[in-house]
Design a protein around this motif. Structure first.
Motif, PDB file in Angstrom:
ATOM      1  N   UNK A  34       0.845  -1.199   0.000  1.00 51.44           N
ATOM      2  CA  UNK A  34       0.000   0.000   0.000  1.00 51.44           C
ATOM      3  C   UNK A  34       0.877   1.244   0.000  1.00 51.44           C
ATOM      4  N   UNK A  35       0.324   2.313  -0.543  1.00 49.84           N
ATOM      5  CA  UNK A  35       1.039   3.588  -0.513  1.00 49.84           C
ATOM      6  C   UNK A  35       1.337   3.957   0.934  1.00 49.84           C
ATOM      7  N   UNK A  36       0.368   3.758   1.813  1.00 46.76           N
ATOM      8  CA  UNK A  36       0.551   4.085   3.231  1.00 46.76           C
ATOM      9  C   UNK A  36       1.700   3.296   3.839  1.00 46.76           C
ATOM     10  N   UNK A  37       1.837   2.028   3.478  1.00 47.06           N
ATOM     11  CA  UNK A  37       2.933   1.207   4.000  1.00 47.06           C
ATOM     12  C   UNK A  37       4.279   1.734   3.529  1.00 47.06           C
ATOM     13  N   UNK A  38       4.352   2.127   2.266  1.00 51.39           N
ATOM     14  CA  UNK A  38       5.604   2.674   1.732  1.00 51.39           C
ATOM     15  C   UNK A  38       5.950   3.991   2.427  1.00 51.39           C
ATOM     16  N   UNK A  39       4.946   4.827   2.649  1.00 51.15           N
ATOM     17  CA  UNK A  39       5.186   6.087   3.345  1.00 51.15           C
ATOM     18  C   UNK A  39       5.602   5.841   4.797  1.00 51.15           C
ATOM     19  N   UNK A  40       4.945   4.902   5.441  1.00 52.13           N
ATOM     20  CA  UNK A  40       5.289   4.552   6.821  1.00 52.13           C
ATOM     21  C   UNK A  40       6.745   4.093   6.913  1.00 52.13           C
ATOM     22  N   UNK A  44       7.027   8.713   7.036  1.00 52.40           N
ATOM     23  CA  UNK A  44       5.962   9.709   6.848  1.00 52.40           C
ATOM     24  C   UNK A  44       4.736   9.276   7.653  1.00 52.40           C
ATOM     25  N   UNK A  45       4.308  10.112   8.580  1.00 51.28           N
ATOM     26  CA  UNK A  45       3.169   9.771   9.428  1.00 51.28           C
ATOM     27  C   UNK A  45       1.940  10.634   9.142  1.00 51.28           C
ATOM     28  N   UNK A  57      -3.605  14.194  10.135  1.00 51.01           N
ATOM     29  CA  UNK A  57      -4.164  12.849  10.205  1.00 51.01           C
ATOM     30  C   UNK A  57      -3.233  11.900   9.457  1.00 51.01           C
ATOM     31  N   UNK A  58      -3.261  10.640   9.841  1.00 50.53           N
ATOM     32  CA  UNK A  58      -2.434   9.619   9.202  1.00 50.53           C
ATOM     33  C   UNK A  58      -3.163   8.294   9.216  1.00 50.53           C
TER      34      UNK A  58
END
Length: 109
Positions: A34-40, A44-45, A57-58
């Motif tokens: 997921x994009x969120x996983x890559x950002x995490x 990036x929070x 928000x995150x």
């Protein structure tokens, strides 16, 4: 900090390393996560700021039910990054209400 298993989309084959742009910076992640996983994994929070109170928000639910992780992806606002697979060359931007940072700042001068 890489998320290896997801409670809803289960495990996935870690894809090849791909690059994408986040707020003007080139970063990398694994294709298909997921994009969120890559950002995490990149530290990036904060994914968005609320429209009225401009609060950060995150990731909250990480299963696509809430809207805390929505971001602008390839020009499209309100993309739920926790369930959207990462692809080579994506352009991901922090969302301010439903705008980019530049649009939000221009409206609030």
């Amino acid at each position: 900090m890489r998320i290896e298993q997801h409670p809803i989309i289960e495990t996935y084959q870690k894809g090849r390393e791909v690059s994408f742009v986040f707020d003007g910076q080139q970063i990398t992640g694994c294709e298909g996560e997921s994009i969120a996983a890559a950002l995490h994994a990149a530290g990036v929070m904060t994914h968005r700021y609320t429209a009225r109170q401009h609060k950060p928000r995150g990731i909250f639910c990480a299963i696509g039910r809430c809207t805390d992780c929505v971001m602008i992806v390839n020009g499209q606002p309100n993309v739920r990054t926790c369930i959207t697979p990462l692809e080579q060359g994506m352009v991901v931007q922090t969302q301010y209400g439903v705008q980019t940072q530049e649009e939000w700042e221009a409206d609030h001068e």
